[in-house]
Enzyme design. Structure first.
Site, PDB file in Angstrom:
ATOM      1  N   GLY A 152       0.840  -1.187   0.000  1.00  0.00           N
ATOM      2  CA  GLY A 152       0.000   0.000   0.000  1.00  0.00           C
ATOM      3  C   GLY A 152       0.882   1.246   0.000  1.00  0.00           C
ATOM      4  O   GLY A 152       1.988   1.242  -0.530  1.00  0.00           O
ATOM      5  N   ARG A 235       0.827  -3.861  12.517  1.00  0.00           N
ATOM      6  CA  ARG A 235      -0.025  -4.031  13.687  1.00  0.00           C
ATOM      7  C   ARG A 235       0.445  -5.253  14.465  1.00  0.00           C
ATOM      8  O   ARG A 235       0.871  -6.264  13.889  1.00  0.00           O
ATOM      9  CB  ARG A 235      -1.494  -4.227  13.277  1.00  0.00           C
ATOM     10  N   GLU A 264      -0.840  -2.648  23.948  1.00  0.00           N
ATOM     11  CA  GLU A 264      -0.103  -1.393  24.025  1.00  0.00           C
ATOM     12  C   GLU A 264      -0.740  -0.480  25.068  1.00  0.00           C
ATOM     13  O   GLU A 264      -1.963  -0.374  25.117  1.00  0.00           O
ATOM     14  CB  GLU A 264      -0.095  -0.691  22.655  1.00  0.00           C
ATOM     15  N   HIS A 283       5.707   2.149  19.267  1.00  0.00           N
ATOM     16  CA  HIS A 283       4.715   2.556  18.269  1.00  0.00           C
ATOM     17  C   HIS A 283       4.943   3.996  17.815  1.00  0.00           C
ATOM     18  O   HIS A 283       4.034   4.838  17.819  1.00  0.00           O
ATOM     19  CB  HIS A 283       3.298   2.395  18.825  1.00  0.00           C
ATOM     20  N   ALA A 285       6.566   4.687  14.720  1.00  0.00           N
ATOM     21  CA  ALA A 285       6.885   4.745  13.296  1.00  0.00           C
ATOM     22  C   ALA A 285       6.078   5.805  12.561  1.00  0.00           C
ATOM     23  O   ALA A 285       6.588   6.462  11.654  1.00  0.00           O
ATOM     24  CB  ALA A 285       6.646   3.377  12.649  1.00  0.00           C
TER      25      ALA A 285
END
Length: 319
Positions: A152, A235, A264, A283, A285
């Site tokens: 994607g 994910r 998380e 988390h 990124a």
């Protein structure tokens, strides 16, 4: 007064900066915590809400007066879209807004694993100098085969970044790209099992759905080349973390980097925490200071368009 709530707790400075982009007549508040009780309390009397990572449940969708939830990012597996439809709540996202940030992080993690940068840094901090030890497992990325799972926005951005390394790039996903796109990105389609078997590095860049949930497990990890690397910036639910930890401790995989997790914030007993060959980041990124302004303006623009009855970008509309 139009009331907007950010469901993920944020710093006061960040909240104040966000408020600076609000239209006249709008107010901004922040949920007190991630607990379900505080989340529901924050939504009472709210027109619009923004969620980055906290789950938006069916109970939250049922709060009277709630008109829309905006995802701060792209992945919407934490949002109950079926409940949104049932209660007439619109759901939006910022498609493609963080693709470059996530792709750059994926590349950075690949290089950090391949060159043992994190292990070397940690050792020097503790007074060590494991030059010879780390040299035995440090590898070049140039000329290797990289498998991208999910081509994607992020996967395409990563393929472009890899172009300078002379890598063979395989990809897999729900749909195959057209020949023109494959040629432009210098990528080749391969079924998942072939990709796993051939790649020196596997980067997970796909959405979490019923097809990808627990897709990387003991069976599929066993298909990967011995000494390969796995990077997950997609994910947490895509990977069975205990199985990945086993693949690392057995030495089947040379390293793995995770920016996302099943739970998380990450639990202290997560099996990936504390392994020498595992790099774990919180988390981050998709987070980039230089994309804050355009992303915030885009979210507010979408919500304002809904309020004023204007057409929204089709790519940003989920429900």
């Amino acid at each position: 007064m139009t009331r907007l709530v950010i469901l993920d707790p944020v710093s006061g400075d960040r909240l104040e900066r966000f408020a600076g982009y609000l239209p006249d007549g709008w107010s901004l508040e922040n949920a007190a915590s991630r607990t379900p009780e505080d989340q529901l309390t924050a939504l009472i009397g709210t027109d619009f809400a923004i969620s980055a990572d906290v789950p938006v449940t069916a109970e939250m969708m049922a709060v009277p007066g709630l008109r829309a939830i905006h995802k701060w990012g792209v992945g919407y597996d934490n949002i109950d879209c079926a409940a949104a439809r049932a209660h007439g709540v619109r759901v939006f996202r910022t498609t493609g807004s963080n693709a470059i940030s996530v792709a750059e992080t994926a590349l950075g993690l690949i290089l950090a694993l391949n060159r043992n940068l994190i292990r070397g840094h940690a050792a020097v901090l503790e007074g060590g100098w494991p030059k010879s030890e780390l040299g035995t497992t440090s590898m070049r990325l140039s000329g290797k085969t990289v498998g991208i799972v999910g081509l994607g926005y992020v996967g395409k951005a990563l393929a472009r970044l890899l172009g300078g390394f002379g890598c063979e790039i395989l990809y897999t996903g729900r749909t195959r790209q057209d020949a023109e796109t494959e040629a432009a990105l210098a990528v080749r389609f391969a079924p998942l099992e072939e990709l796993l078997a051939r790649a020196d590095v596997v980067s997970l860049n796909c959405a979490l759905n019923e097809d990808t949930r627990a897709m990387i497990n003991a069976r599929t990890l066993a298909l990967m080349k011995r000494g390969a690397l796995l990077v997950n910036v997609a994910r947490g639910g895509i990977v069975v973390e205990a199985d990945l930890a086993d693949a690392l401790t057995s030495g089947h995989l040379r390293g793995a980097a995770s920016d996302v997790y099943m739970e998380e914030p990450v639990a202290p007993d997560n099996p990936l925490i504390g392994l020498d060959t595992a790099v774990n980041t919180p988390h981050i990124a998709a987070v980039s200071a230089d994309t804050f302004e355009p992303t915030v303006k885009r979210m507010i623009g979408n919500l304002l368009a809904l309020q004023e009855g204007r057409e929204l970008p089709e790519t940003d509309v989920l429900v």
